[in-house]
Design a protein around this motif. Sequence first.
Motif, PDB file in Angstrom:
ATOM      1  N   GLU A   1      86.258 -33.827 -99.096  1.00  0.00           N
ATOM      2  CA  GLU A   1      87.538 -33.254 -99.519  1.00  0.00           C
ATOM      3  C   GLU A   1      88.709 -34.011 -98.900  1.00  0.00           C
ATOM      4  O   GLU A   1      89.735 -34.241 -99.549  1.00  0.00           O
ATOM      5  CB  GLU A   1      87.602 -31.769 -99.136  1.00  0.00           C
ATOM      6  N   GLU A   2      88.549 -34.428 -97.648  1.00  0.00           N
ATOM      7  CA  GLU A   2      89.606 -35.187 -96.989  1.00  0.00           C
ATOM      8  C   GLU A   2      89.831 -36.532 -97.693  1.00  0.00           C
ATOM      9  O   GLU A   2      90.973 -36.925 -97.930  1.00  0.00           O
ATOM     10  CB  GLU A   2      89.233 -35.414 -95.525  1.00  0.00           C
ATOM     11  N   TRP A   3      88.749 -37.220 -98.029  1.00  0.00           N
ATOM     12  CA  TRP A   3      88.878 -38.489 -98.752  1.00  0.00           C
ATOM     13  C   TRP A   3      89.607 -38.290-100.080  1.00  0.00           C
ATOM     14  O   TRP A   3      90.490 -39.059-100.442  1.00  0.00           O
ATOM     15  CB  TRP A   3      87.491 -39.069 -99.016  1.00  0.00           C
ATOM     16  N   VAL A   4      89.199 -37.249-100.807  1.00  0.00           N
ATOM     17  CA  VAL A   4      89.773 -37.003-102.139  1.00  0.00           C
ATOM     18  C   VAL A   4      91.266 -36.705-102.035  1.00  0.00           C
ATOM     19  O   VAL A   4      92.082 -37.287-102.765  1.00  0.00           O
ATOM     20  CB  VAL A   4      89.030 -35.846-102.842  1.00  0.00           C
ATOM     21  N   ARG A   5      91.635 -35.809-101.138  1.00  0.00           N
ATOM     22  CA  ARG A   5      93.049 -35.433-101.029  1.00  0.00           C
ATOM     23  C   ARG A   5      93.903 -36.606-100.556  1.00  0.00           C
ATOM     24  O   ARG A   5      95.049 -36.769-101.002  1.00  0.00           O
ATOM     25  CB  ARG A   5      93.200 -34.234-100.093  1.00  0.00           C
TER      26      ARG A   5
END
Length: 388
Positions: free
Chosen positions: A328-332
């Motif tokens: 999720e961190e990578w995506v955001r």
Amino acid sequence: MEIKDPRKGRLLFLITCPRVASNLLVKILSLQDQPDVLTNDMGGYFFLPAFMMINEAKLHNRHLDDWTEEEREQVKSIYQAGFDRLQAYINQARAEDKILFVKEHANFMATPLKQSQYAWSRNSFHDADWRLEYPQHRSSKVHYSTLNDSVLPDSLLHQIQPTFLIRHPALVFPSNLRVTMDKDSETSTEAIKRVALDIAMTMRWSRRLYDFYATDQSLSSRSSRTQPVIIDAYDVTNAPHQLLPRFCALTGLDASKLTFTWKRTSDEIRARLTEATGPAIASYLSTIWASEGIMKEKAMESPEAIDIDVEARKWREEFGEDEARRLEEWVRQAMPDYIYLWERRLKPELKVEEDEEEAKTVIQPHRSKMLVKFLSVLRSIRRLLQKL
């Protein structure tokens, strides 16, 4: 006097990242059926060997300054070999008056220096080590500007017409992680460490290279040959007939050669290709090998409709809490770069009816009276023409 075909001699680069449906796009373009196009057996990937060597040696686990001199020289020699092969193809294409088509992942093209600086958030003492030998120019004239993170010097990038293939990070990164975590793959998490994933799970490499082209004043006044093109994988899968002829017109490819159906790759050929490329690369090709055309069941959700909060809940069930949190961190973190590129993409050429529906959708929140009146007039004109 013979008039030279303006399409010939182009250097077309398809700049991608893993899991953006680039194999599907190349399949549809049917490069092998385009006699004016030259490419290698892999359609590009001149810098894949260097990237794989870094992964296999686990060099991403150490900052560049902690590599040995031998390791730096070995990696640089592999990059140089890839660059020399690319230059040989460029020379061949020009000698044969053909279009050269090259596909490269943006992170494969980034120098180890830039990768290390990004992954470890600190500079290196070995800045000049990654300037490759470019016989066409004396060393003093080889220049790498601030936005050029690649191993290719500015003077060569200036000769390339780039196309950036993008896809929503919430679709790309989970797909890439699934392949990486495959226990039967050489790219399992045992072999590729977290720093390598940090380098792959980002859109900064494509964004910065796009900005290199978009902001370079020396390119702004040139022909469309060096103007960057962006296409989104969603449009490739959902509106290929409306998008790809436009893409071909911009790049000099022959739209009449586009193909939307093909024979499934036989098990025998798949086994031979897997042996030749290795399980790691084969895992990225499994979907296209199994297909006979655009797989509607894999058609992507519209980028505007993707809810990262909803997807994150699915990731926690699939990958577990820790992996899902990082994903999720990578995506955001990637979303600002994706939105920036998506807003500048080449859009499918819609029919009049589709265009009107799109306009109504766009204006729905604000109900612009001027546009509503325009659509009403358009419908009246259409009814009038039908009576004539």
